[in-house]
Motif scaffolding. Structure first.
Motif, mmCIF file in Angstrom:
data_model
loop_
_atom_site.group_PDB
_atom_site.id
_atom_site.type_symbol
_atom_site.label_atom_id
_atom_site.label_comp_id
_atom_site.label_asym_id
_atom_site.label_seq_id
_atom_site.Cartn_x
_atom_site.Cartn_y
_atom_site.Cartn_z
ATOM 1 N N SER A 1 0.714 -0.917 -0.123
ATOM 2 C CA SER A 1 0.098 -0.003 0.377
ATOM 3 C C SER A 1 1.096 1.429 -0.030
ATOM 4 C CB SER A 1 -0.835 -0.029 0.980
ATOM 5 O OG SER A 1 -0.057 0.353 2.273
ATOM 6 N N ARG A 2 0.475 2.433 -0.076
ATOM 7 C CA ARG A 2 1.253 3.842 -0.661
ATOM 8 C C ARG A 2 1.376 4.019 0.917
ATOM 9 N NH1 ARG A 2 3.100 6.704 -3.169
ATOM 10 N NH2 ARG A 2 2.528 8.914 -2.963
ATOM 11 N N TYR A 3 0.566 3.447 2.071
ATOM 12 C CA TYR A 3 1.328 3.831 3.240
ATOM 13 C C TYR A 3 2.108 2.828 3.743
ATOM 14 C CZ TYR A 3 1.651 4.703 8.953
ATOM 15 O OH TYR A 3 1.752 4.894 9.682
ATOM 16 N N THR A 4 2.217 1.828 3.343
ATOM 17 C CA THR A 4 3.404 1.048 3.720
ATOM 18 C C THR A 4 4.665 1.195 2.735
ATOM 19 O OG1 THR A 4 2.154 -0.965 3.903
ATOM 20 C CG2 THR A 4 4.420 -1.534 3.345
ATOM 21 N N HIS A 5 4.316 1.890 1.716
ATOM 22 C CA HIS A 5 6.051 2.247 1.007
ATOM 23 C C HIS A 5 6.251 3.505 2.142
ATOM 24 C CE1 HIS A 5 7.324 3.342 -2.906
ATOM 25 N NE2 HIS A 5 8.317 3.407 -2.399
ATOM 26 N N TYR A 6 5.246 4.133 2.506
ATOM 27 C CA TYR A 6 5.829 5.299 3.478
ATOM 28 C C TYR A 6 6.889 5.035 4.708
ATOM 29 C CZ TYR A 6 4.791 8.409 7.377
ATOM 30 O OH TYR A 6 5.030 9.092 8.677
ATOM 31 N N LEU A 7 5.860 3.464 4.998
ATOM 32 C CA LEU A 7 7.039 3.449 6.122
ATOM 33 C C LEU A 7 8.499 2.985 5.706
ATOM 34 C CD1 LEU A 7 4.229 0.962 8.446
ATOM 35 C CD2 LEU A 7 5.268 3.170 9.155
ATOM 36 N N TYR A 8 8.254 1.769 4.635
ATOM 37 C CA TYR A 8 9.429 1.306 4.066
ATOM 38 C C TYR A 8 10.596 2.482 3.923
ATOM 39 C CZ TYR A 8 12.756 -1.043 0.496
ATOM 40 O OH TYR A 8 14.002 -2.008 0.870
ATOM 41 N N ASP A 9 10.372 4.012 3.431
ATOM 42 C CA ASP A 9 11.350 4.973 2.917
ATOM 43 C C ASP A 9 11.771 5.237 4.758
ATOM 44 O OD1 ASP A 9 11.408 3.973 0.616
ATOM 45 O OD2 ASP A 9 9.175 6.380 -0.122
ATOM 46 N N GLY A 10 10.963 5.037 5.523
ATOM 47 C CA GLY A 10 11.202 6.003 6.627
ATOM 48 C C GLY A 10 11.784 4.592 8.142
ATOM 49 N N THR A 11 12.018 3.964 7.394
ATOM 50 C CA THR A 11 12.599 2.897 8.565
ATOM 51 C C THR A 11 14.152 3.048 8.537
ATOM 52 O OG1 THR A 11 10.748 0.999 7.426
ATOM 53 C CG2 THR A 11 12.817 -0.098 8.400
ATOM 54 N N PHE A 12 14.739 3.905 7.276
ATOM 55 C CA PHE A 12 16.395 3.977 7.861
ATOM 56 C C PHE A 12 16.651 4.767 9.432
ATOM 57 C CE2 PHE A 12 15.368 7.684 6.323
ATOM 58 C CZ PHE A 12 15.868 8.467 7.142
ATOM 59 N N ALA A 13 15.177 5.464 9.835
ATOM 60 C CA ALA A 13 15.319 6.506 10.902
ATOM 61 C C ALA A 13 15.482 5.063 11.994
ATOM 62 C CB ALA A 13 13.744 7.476 10.780
ATOM 63 N N ASN A 14 14.078 4.625 12.232
ATOM 64 C CA ASN A 14 14.400 2.978 13.401
ATOM 65 C C ASN A 14 15.248 2.153 13.033
ATOM 66 O OD1 ASN A 14 11.641 3.687 11.979
ATOM 67 N ND2 ASN A 14 10.703 2.948 13.774
ATOM 68 N N ILE A 15 15.613 1.893 12.348
ATOM 69 C CA ILE A 15 17.502 1.445 12.188
ATOM 70 C C ILE A 15 18.051 1.997 12.837
ATOM 71 C CG2 ILE A 15 19.118 0.489 10.486
ATOM 72 C CD1 ILE A 15 16.352 -1.000 9.605
ATOM 73 N N ALA A 16 18.422 3.358 13.014
ATOM 74 C CA ALA A 16 19.442 4.165 12.929
ATOM 75 C C ALA A 16 19.192 4.433 14.781
ATOM 76 C CB ALA A 16 19.427 5.251 12.541
ATOM 77 N N ALA A 17 17.935 4.394 15.221
ATOM 78 C CA ALA A 17 18.379 3.938 16.083
ATOM 79 C C ALA A 17 18.186 2.712 17.548
ATOM 80 C CB ALA A 17 16.185 5.372 17.113
ATOM 81 N N GLY A 18 17.970 2.207 16.471
ATOM 82 C CA GLY A 18 18.643 0.848 16.914
ATOM 83 C C GLY A 18 18.090 -0.376 16.673
ATOM 84 N N GLU A 19 16.282 -0.167 16.181
ATOM 85 C CA GLU A 19 15.222 -1.230 16.437
ATOM 86 C C GLU A 19 15.659 -1.832 14.555
ATOM 87 O OE1 GLU A 19 10.852 -1.327 16.325
ATOM 88 O OE2 GLU A 19 11.845 1.161 15.890
ATOM 89 N N GLN A 20 15.310 -3.203 15.332
ATOM 90 C CA GLN A 20 16.374 -3.957 13.965
ATOM 91 C C GLN A 20 14.636 -4.536 13.141
ATOM 92 O OE1 GLN A 20 17.686 -8.035 15.064
ATOM 93 N NE2 GLN A 20 18.366 -7.138 17.370
ATOM 94 N N ILE A 21 14.157 -4.731 11.635
ATOM 95 C CA ILE A 21 13.915 -4.789 11.426
ATOM 96 C C ILE A 21 12.960 -5.807 10.085
ATOM 97 C CG2 ILE A 21 11.499 -3.446 10.368
ATOM 98 C CD1 ILE A 21 11.988 -1.325 12.047
ATOM 99 N N ARG A 22 12.217 -6.383 10.173
ATOM 100 C CA ARG A 22 12.208 -7.131 8.913
ATOM 101 C C ARG A 22 10.546 -7.709 8.672
ATOM 102 N NH1 ARG A 22 15.039 -12.965 10.789
ATOM 103 N NH2 ARG A 22 17.335 -11.374 10.302
#
Length: 174
Positions: A83-104
């Motif tokens: 979805s467009r929203y999931t695409h938005y999340l995908y594009d911003g996931t780098f920030a979560n990873i930079a904070a220390g989250e692991q994401i799959r």
């Protein structure tokens, strides 16, 4: 025992080993996030090198939690094409990873053989579950927590099955 959840910041502050989050929706309607979603839909993309432009209180809380030695993992079950929203999340996931989250990411069609709870959840230290409830349109309706061992076990088993089948963010392509 089921009860209304305390503030999320309290749950995370009390966490000592792990905070696992399973997301299963293709859209969340969060009023606090709406301006960022609207900017993204207008073409704005945060610059990973300009941390001040995307660092938020949530990311600070994640960073502090990970610094205490808590493992934070998030798995997202998504419909494809996304979805467009999931695409938005995908594009911003780098920030979560930079904070220390692991994401799959796990395509929904690969989740068919996994027994899943009916709602998104956070599992803290393997024994406290916080379920989040949402409307059909993605509006947040509230949450509850439980420390029932069978519920925690269901969530832990479901999360690990999703995690093991999912693709790490840096390898997932939309």
């Amino acid at each position: 025992m089921w009860r209304t959840a305390p503030p999320f910041s309290e749950l995370l502050a009390g966490c000592q080993r792990s905070a696992l989050h399973l997301e299963m929706r293709d859209h969340y309607d969060d009023p606090d996030e709406a301006p960022r979603v609207a900017a993204w839909e207008s073409g704005y993309r945060p610059d990973p090198d300009d941390r001040d432009s995307w660092w938020r209180p949530w990311l600070e809380m994640v960073s502090e939690t990970v610094a205490r030695g808590v493992e934070m993992r998030r798995a997202r079950i998504v419909s494809e094409p996304v979805s467009r929203y999931t695409h938005y999340l995908y594009d911003g996931t780098f920030a979560n990873i930079a904070a220390g989250e692991q994401i799959r990411w796990l395509p929904r069609k690969k989740a068919s053989v996994i027994a899943l709870p009916g709602n998104d959840f956070w599992l803290f230290d393997g024994n406290l579950v916080r379920f989040g409830y949402f409307s059909g349109g993605g509006a947040y309706l509230g949450d509850e927590v439980t420390d029932q061992p069978d519920v925690a076990e269901l969530c832990a088993t479901a999360f690990e099955a999703v995690w093991n089948a999912a693709t790490p963010h840096d390898e997932y392509r939309i």
